[in-house]
Design a protein around this motif. Structure first.
Motif, PDB file in Angstrom:
ATOM      1  N   GLY A 519       0.845  -1.314   0.016  1.00 25.31           N
ATOM      2  CA  GLY A 519       0.054  -0.019   0.062  1.00 25.31           C
ATOM      3  C   GLY A 519       0.784   1.110  -0.008  1.00 25.31           C
ATOM      4  N   ASP A 520       2.230   1.150  -0.542  1.00 28.55           N
ATOM      5  CA  ASP A 520       2.922   2.361  -0.432  1.00 28.55           C
ATOM      6  C   ASP A 520       3.034   2.967  -1.873  1.00 28.55           C
ATOM      7  N   THR A 521       2.171   2.510  -2.788  1.00 26.80           N
ATOM      8  CA  THR A 521       2.276   2.804  -4.193  1.00 26.80           C
ATOM      9  C   THR A 521       1.238   3.691  -4.787  1.00 26.80           C
ATOM     10  N   ASP A 522       1.329   4.730  -5.067  1.00 28.35           N
ATOM     11  CA  ASP A 522       0.033   5.517  -5.642  1.00 28.35           C
ATOM     12  C   ASP A 522      -0.869   4.512  -6.535  1.00 28.35           C
ATOM     13  N   ILE A 523      -1.995   4.429  -6.422  1.00 28.96           N
ATOM     14  CA  ILE A 523      -3.074   3.499  -6.892  1.00 28.96           C
ATOM     15  C   ILE A 523      -3.114   3.660  -8.657  1.00 28.96           C
ATOM     16  N   SER A 524      -2.673   5.043  -8.784  1.00 30.23           N
ATOM     17  CA  SER A 524      -2.760   5.361 -10.410  1.00 30.23           C
ATOM     18  C   SER A 524      -1.691   4.583 -11.048  1.00 30.23           C
ATOM     19  N   LEU A 525      -0.566   4.396 -10.253  1.00 33.08           N
ATOM     20  CA  LEU A 525       0.522   3.613 -10.959  1.00 33.08           C
ATOM     21  C   LEU A 525       0.294   2.134 -10.898  1.00 33.08           C
ATOM     22  N   ILE A 526      -0.574   1.413 -10.237  1.00 32.18           N
ATOM     23  CA  ILE A 526      -0.850   0.342 -10.076  1.00 32.18           C
ATOM     24  C   ILE A 526      -1.843   0.131 -11.382  1.00 32.18           C
ATOM     25  N   ARG A 527      -2.708   0.951 -11.523  1.00 29.36           N
ATOM     26  CA  ARG A 527      -3.702   1.140 -12.504  1.00 29.36           C
ATOM     27  C   ARG A 527      -3.159   1.120 -13.817  1.00 29.36           C
ATOM     28  N   TYR A 528      -1.913   1.957 -13.978  1.00 27.86           N
ATOM     29  CA  TYR A 528      -1.379   1.963 -15.360  1.00 27.86           C
ATOM     30  C   TYR A 528      -0.719   0.767 -15.654  1.00 27.86           C
ATOM     31  N   PHE A 529       0.221   0.256 -14.524  1.00 24.66           N
ATOM     32  CA  PHE A 529       0.712  -1.228 -14.875  1.00 24.66           C
ATOM     33  C   PHE A 529      -0.300  -2.105 -15.497  1.00 24.66           C
ATOM     34  N   VAL A 530      -1.410  -2.148 -14.783  1.00 24.59           N
ATOM     35  CA  VAL A 530      -2.398  -3.370 -14.910  1.00 24.59           C
ATOM     36  C   VAL A 530      -2.886  -3.166 -16.653  1.00 24.59           C
ATOM     37  N   THR A 531      -3.056  -1.552 -16.657  1.00 23.35           N
ATOM     38  CA  THR A 531      -3.762  -1.397 -18.308  1.00 23.35           C
ATOM     39  C   THR A 531      -2.478  -1.714 -19.266  1.00 23.35           C
ATOM     40  N   GLU A 532      -1.422  -1.665 -18.925  1.00 19.43           N
ATOM     41  CA  GLU A 532      -0.208  -1.782 -19.912  1.00 19.43           C
ATOM     42  C   GLU A 532       0.016  -3.377 -20.170  1.00 19.43           C
ATOM     43  N   VAL A 533      -0.126  -3.956 -19.050  1.00 22.18           N
ATOM     44  CA  VAL A 533       0.006  -5.592 -19.082  1.00 22.18           C
ATOM     45  C   VAL A 533      -1.199  -6.116 -19.964  1.00 22.18           C
ATOM     46  N   LEU A 534      -2.303  -5.912 -19.530  1.00 21.81           N
ATOM     47  CA  LEU A 534      -3.622  -6.290 -20.344  1.00 21.81           C
ATOM     48  C   LEU A 534      -3.517  -5.838 -21.805  1.00 21.81           C
ATOM     49  N   GLU A 535      -2.841  -5.046 -22.208  1.00 25.01           N
ATOM     50  CA  GLU A 535      -2.794  -4.887 -23.570  1.00 25.01           C
ATOM     51  C   GLU A 535      -1.557  -5.491 -24.355  1.00 25.01           C
ATOM     52  N   THR A 536      -0.677  -5.998 -23.349  1.00 26.02           N
ATOM     53  CA  THR A 536       0.684  -6.790 -23.678  1.00 26.02           C
ATOM     54  C   THR A 536       0.263  -8.206 -23.878  1.00 26.02           C
ATOM     55  N   VAL A 537      -0.545  -8.701 -22.823  1.00 28.85           N
ATOM     56  CA  VAL A 537      -0.505 -10.524 -22.900  1.00 28.85           C
ATOM     57  C   VAL A 537      -1.508 -10.800 -23.547  1.00 28.85           C
ATOM     58  N   THR A 538      -1.517 -12.040 -23.666  1.00 31.15           N
ATOM     59  CA  THR A 538      -2.885 -12.804 -24.146  1.00 31.15           C
ATOM     60  C   THR A 538      -2.574 -14.016 -23.593  1.00 31.15           C
ATOM     61  N   HIS A 539      -4.042 -14.893 -23.645  1.00 26.52           N
ATOM     62  CA  HIS A 539      -3.852 -16.297 -23.060  1.00 26.52           C
ATOM     63  C   HIS A 539      -3.252 -17.386 -24.070  1.00 26.52           C
ATOM     64  N   PRO A 540      -2.838 -18.492 -23.814  1.00 27.00           N
ATOM     65  CA  PRO A 540      -2.892 -19.162 -22.401  1.00 27.00           C
ATOM     66  C   PRO A 540      -1.797 -18.613 -21.259  1.00 27.00           C
ATOM     67  N   TYR A 541      -2.455 -18.505 -20.068  1.00 26.71           N
ATOM     68  CA  TYR A 541      -1.558 -17.887 -19.010  1.00 26.71           C
ATOM     69  C   TYR A 541      -0.886 -18.841 -18.141  1.00 26.71           C
ATOM     70  N   SER A 542      -0.006 -18.701 -17.446  1.00 34.05           N
ATOM     71  CA  SER A 542       0.555 -19.687 -16.480  1.00 34.05           C
ATOM     72  C   SER A 542      -0.226 -19.432 -15.252  1.00 34.05           C
ATOM     73  N   SER A 543      -0.354 -20.614 -14.613  1.00 38.29           N
ATOM     74  CA  SER A 543      -1.341 -20.513 -13.062  1.00 38.29           C
ATOM     75  C   SER A 543      -0.684 -19.498 -12.190  1.00 38.29           C
ATOM     76  N   GLU A 544       0.635 -19.360 -12.122  1.00 37.30           N
ATOM     77  CA  GLU A 544       1.522 -18.475 -11.079  1.00 37.30           C
ATOM     78  C   GLU A 544       1.418 -16.799 -11.485  1.00 37.30           C
ATOM     79  N   PHE A 545       1.074 -16.767 -12.952  1.00 40.75           N
ATOM     80  CA  PHE A 545       0.819 -15.373 -13.496  1.00 40.75           C
ATOM     81  C   PHE A 545      -0.614 -15.255 -12.872  1.00 40.75           C
ATOM     82  N   VAL A 546      -1.433 -15.902 -13.135  1.00 37.88           N
ATOM     83  CA  VAL A 546      -2.770 -15.813 -12.692  1.00 37.88           C
ATOM     84  C   VAL A 546      -3.243 -15.472 -11.130  1.00 37.88           C
ATOM     85  N   GLN A 547      -2.258 -16.172 -10.466  1.00 37.95           N
ATOM     86  CA  GLN A 547      -2.574 -16.149  -9.108  1.00 37.95           C
ATOM     87  C   GLN A 547      -2.100 -14.814  -8.522  1.00 37.95           C
ATOM     88  N   LEU A 548      -0.931 -14.360  -9.185  1.00 32.07           N
ATOM     89  CA  LEU A 548      -0.287 -12.907  -8.831  1.00 32.07           C
ATOM     90  C   LEU A 548      -1.166 -11.659  -9.466  1.00 32.07           C
TER      91      LEU A 548
END
Length: 585
Positions: A519-548
């Motif tokens: 909880g020490d990182t600005d939530i907008s930065l986490i949102r930015y990371f999630v957005t960028e990753v969703l635009e980059t990746v596609t299935h199939p995913y590893s179970s470890e990636f999904v868990q994280l």
């Protein structure tokens, strides 16, 4: 014999502090005075709850043989019976009847008993069990079957490392297959059999958990570096394993990481390292290298000796200069800004680094004389040229705009792994300067853009790049405005996403997941990371990636504003796919 042993064991137990030491004298001398025996026995019988002592029958036999009367012993034992043990049992039953769980009551009693033993334990009395009898008591074998009492043994062994009884019990625990519980190195290091098992367990964990190799290596290294004897024994053992055709290189890497850990903790292990690498057959090279490693600094005289040896027709083994500490010193001297090397000797530094990085020894074939080595130097010249070119660029402090003219040279030379390592070192040295980002005007500095190229061509350097990016991401940039700081961190997240796209998936996502949890990182930065990753990746995913990654995507605070009314947005599509195809914890 067995009965006497049990009596002696219990009479010397730390938990029976009421019984005087005279009870241990169970052997009646022929010349003993009957009156003295009766008096001695009555004194013992006067102890609180003596009727509960295991030695009661031996003392009763002495008493009656000396002419003692039954009435007196009955009255004495009855008068001093306070039923401490029975009262404890009665209270435990009452607690259970009152609704307390059996396991809670048991834990309560066991913890209190553990505290009492820890307070009153006497190692001298415990050692008598083995020095006088020499057999393993049955109660001790039963005791080590229970985790509660094993943990007590570990604590006592830490406090009393010289106690024979405790050291023997630690060996029993190890023999019983519980060596993975022995986390205290000082406890394990007392006996070679126990230490060997604990070391084997730690190495097996390192081999079976490649995703957490850094943590596993640190665990092994910490154990090995406990003392000189554990270090020498472990390194010799790992050195033997490194000679194996299958997995030998992994053991060699482990040995090198242990050496680095020892040096980091200010242990002078250079003599041991040199003794194990077979350098004694090349005394000149060995002496020169030992001199530099002991001082942790390079000098032209010793570099010249090594250069002369490695340019000779019969050079020393290449493993001699593939010492991690020596290579670190060479990389620092050639790729750190502002480091001055005597121009007369610079080519020797470059040659030795290029030689260590590119020359390989071809295994000998059958029929060739023993000790004969064939060297493949095909890449040596090209590697030296690449090092020279990049060194000339890195050795002078330049801004991003000044580097544009050298960008093609840097990109063409980065394909050499040793240059990739050097570029990372140079970039780290440059961008960690306090004023770097304050003076930087580009949205993505050229120095950091070079890391993208290194990540693209050298998967083995991903961990080094990620460590640098994390260090920058967590660094304080208080001189910059808040919005500028956010933009800087977004740029660093872009570099992490690029690293993720190049195959460094789990370490990157794990780090951002930890930031989210802390909880020490600005939530907008986490949102930015999630957005960028969703635009980059596609299935199939590893179970470890999904868990994280899935918990961050499901977090309303992070992705609530990114979702549409239906299930067509990237966030909903990812969640639906993961729920349908993966079992999440």
């Amino acid at each position: 014999m067995e009965e006497e042993f049990e009596d002696e064991a219990w009479n010397n137990s730390a938990g029976r502090g009421n019984a005087p030491e005279e009870e241990a004298e169970n052997h009646e001398e022929p010349s003993e005075n009957p009156k003295a025996v009766v008096s001695d026995c009555l004194q013992l019988f006067s102890s609180v709850d003596y009727i509960m002592e295991p030695g009661i029958f031996v003392q009763l036999k002495r008493y009656f043989q000396a002419g003692g009367t039954p009435e007196q012993v009955i009255n004495t034992l009855s008068a001093n019976y306070t039923a401490v043990a029975q009262t404890a049992n009665l209270l435990a039953e009452w607690l259970i009847m009152a609704g307390v769980r059996v396991t809670d009551v048991q834990a309560m009693v066991e913890n209190h008993l553990k505290d009492m033993i820890l307070k009153t334990f006497d190692p001298k009395k415990a050692d008598k069990i083995f020095t006088e009898e020499g057999e393993t008591p049955g109660w001790l074998t039963e005791m080590i079957e229970h985790h509660t009492w094993r943990s007590l043994i570990y604590r006592l062994a830490e406090e009393y490392p010289e106690c024979l009884m405790l050291n023997f019990t630690i060996k029993l625990i190890s023999d019983a297959g519980f060596q993975s519980e022995i986390t205290s190195i000082s406890t394990a290091a007392q006996q070679i059999e126990v230490f060997s098992r604990v070391l084997k367990t730690a190495i097996a964990k390192f081999l079976s958990h490649p995703e957490d190799w850094q943590g596993a290596i640190e665990e092994v290294a910490k154990m090995v570096c406990h003392g000189q004897h554990t270090y020498v024994y472990s390194q010799v053992l790992i050195q033997v394993l490194s000679q194996e055709a299958k997995g030998g290189f992994i053991m060699k890497r482990l040995s090198q990481e242990i050496t680095k850990y020892a040096l980091k903790n200010n242990h002078n292990v250079t003599p041991i390292t040199m003794a194990l690498n077979g350098s004694s057959r090349h005394p000149q090279a060995c002496e020169a290298l030992t001199s530099m490693l002991s001082r942790n600094t390079l000098n032209p005289a010793d570099i010249t000796v090594l250069y002369r040896n490695y340019t000779s027709p019969e050079p020393p083994p290449i493993d001699l200069i593939r010492n991690p500490q020596f290579l670190e010193l060479l990389v620092d001297s050639l790729f750190k800004v502002g480091v001055k090397i005597n121009q007369e000797h610079k080519s020797k530094y470059i040659y030795l680094l290029g030689y260590a990085a590119s020359v390989c020894e071809i295994p000998t074939k059958k029929g060739q004389p023993k000790g004969h080595r064939v060297l493949n130097k095909d890449e040596l010249k090209a590697t030296i040229i690449a090092i020279e070119k990049v060194h000339a660029i890195c050795n002078v402090s330049r801004g991003s705009s000044e580097l544009i003219a050298d960008i093609s040279t840097l990109y063409s030379c980065i394909r050499f792994p040793v240059v990739g390592v050097g570029v990372i070192r140079w970039v780290e040295n440059t961008v960690t300067e306090p004023s770097y980002f304050k003076l930087c005007t580009e949205s993505c500095p050229l120095h950091l853009a070079l890391l993208d190229e290194v990540a693209c061509v050298h998967a083995s350097l991903h961990d080094q790049i990620l460590r640098l990016l994390v260090r920058l991401f967590e660094s304080k940039q208080d001189e910059l405005e808040i919005l500028v700081q956010l933009e800087l961190k977004k740029m660093l997240l872009d570099r992490m996403v690029n690293l993720l796209a190049r195959g460094c998936v789990v370490p990157v996502v794990k780090y951002i997941s930890q930031c989210c949890t802390r909880g020490d990182t600005d939530i907008s930065l986490i949102r930015y990371f999630v957005t960028e990753v969703l635009e980059t990746v596609t299935h199939p995913y590893s179970s470890e990636f999904v868990q994280l990654f899935l918990p961050m995507v499901e977090n309303e605070e992070i992705t609530g504003s990114m979702r549409g009314e239906g299930d067509n947005d990237p966030v909903s599509e990812f969640i639906v796919h993961c729920k349908a195809h993966y079992t999440t914890l």
